[in-house]
Design an enzyme around this catalytic site. Sequence first.
Site, mmCIF file in Angstrom:
data_model
loop_
_atom_site.group_PDB
_atom_site.id
_atom_site.type_symbol
_atom_site.label_atom_id
_atom_site.label_comp_id
_atom_site.label_asym_id
_atom_site.label_seq_id
_atom_site.Cartn_x
_atom_site.Cartn_y
_atom_site.Cartn_z
ATOM 1 N N THR A 24 -45.825 -111.945 -45.999
ATOM 2 C CA THR A 24 -47.290 -111.904 -46.004
ATOM 3 C C THR A 24 -47.825 -110.612 -45.392
ATOM 4 O O THR A 24 -47.132 -109.925 -44.640
ATOM 5 C CB THR A 24 -47.872 -113.117 -45.258
ATOM 6 O OG1 THR A 24 -47.475 -113.070 -43.896
ATOM 7 C CG2 THR A 24 -47.419 -114.418 -45.890
ATOM 8 N N ASP A 25 -49.084 -110.316 -45.720
ATOM 9 C CA ASP A 25 -49.755 -109.147 -45.162
ATOM 10 C C ASP A 25 -50.653 -109.568 -43.997
ATOM 11 O O ASP A 25 -50.620 -110.724 -43.569
ATOM 12 C CB ASP A 25 -50.536 -108.404 -46.256
ATOM 13 C CG ASP A 25 -51.652 -109.235 -46.868
ATOM 14 O OD1 ASP A 25 -52.022 -110.289 -46.310
ATOM 15 O OD2 ASP A 25 -52.157 -108.833 -47.933
ATOM 16 N N ALA A 26 -51.463 -108.643 -43.520
ATOM 17 C CA ALA A 26 -52.326 -108.919 -42.360
ATOM 18 C C ALA A 26 -53.339 -110.027 -42.633
ATOM 19 O O ALA A 26 -53.805 -110.686 -41.703
ATOM 20 C CB ALA A 26 -53.046 -107.640 -41.946
#
Length: 143
Positions: A24-26
């Site tokens: 996942t990203d931020a």
Amino acid sequence: MAPNLNTVAPRSSSWPVRVYYEDTDAAGIVYYANYLRFCERARTERLRALGIDQRDLRTRHDLVFVVSRVEADYLRPAELDDELQVISTVQSIGAASLLFDQQVMRGEDCLFHARVTIACIDWNRRRPARIPEFLRTLFESEA
């Protein structure tokens, strides 16, 4: 233990993927490039299920498969802990290429769709090579 590759339809297979924190990203959704990684793993496992060892293919036959083109549509986000399925379907078999249609699914929802062209390359010459008959037969005879 690795998951089993399940046949979904002729020339199709399904590979399970769980979304981990590292995917996942931020914003907490799957980073866009990771969908391509999921698809790569599904294609690799499909070859393995057909009995194709890619290291052996290179050392014994001087052949490798490489991605030559990707068309991708990001439709909906996947999130941490989602259980996904990557559906891979061989759409066509050319003289030196395979065209895969791949979908990343969460249940009935398609999150990502890609058309991926895989080229067969002569490893020593770094040029396209015809897909050998023994491989063509494997891809064409899938049921």
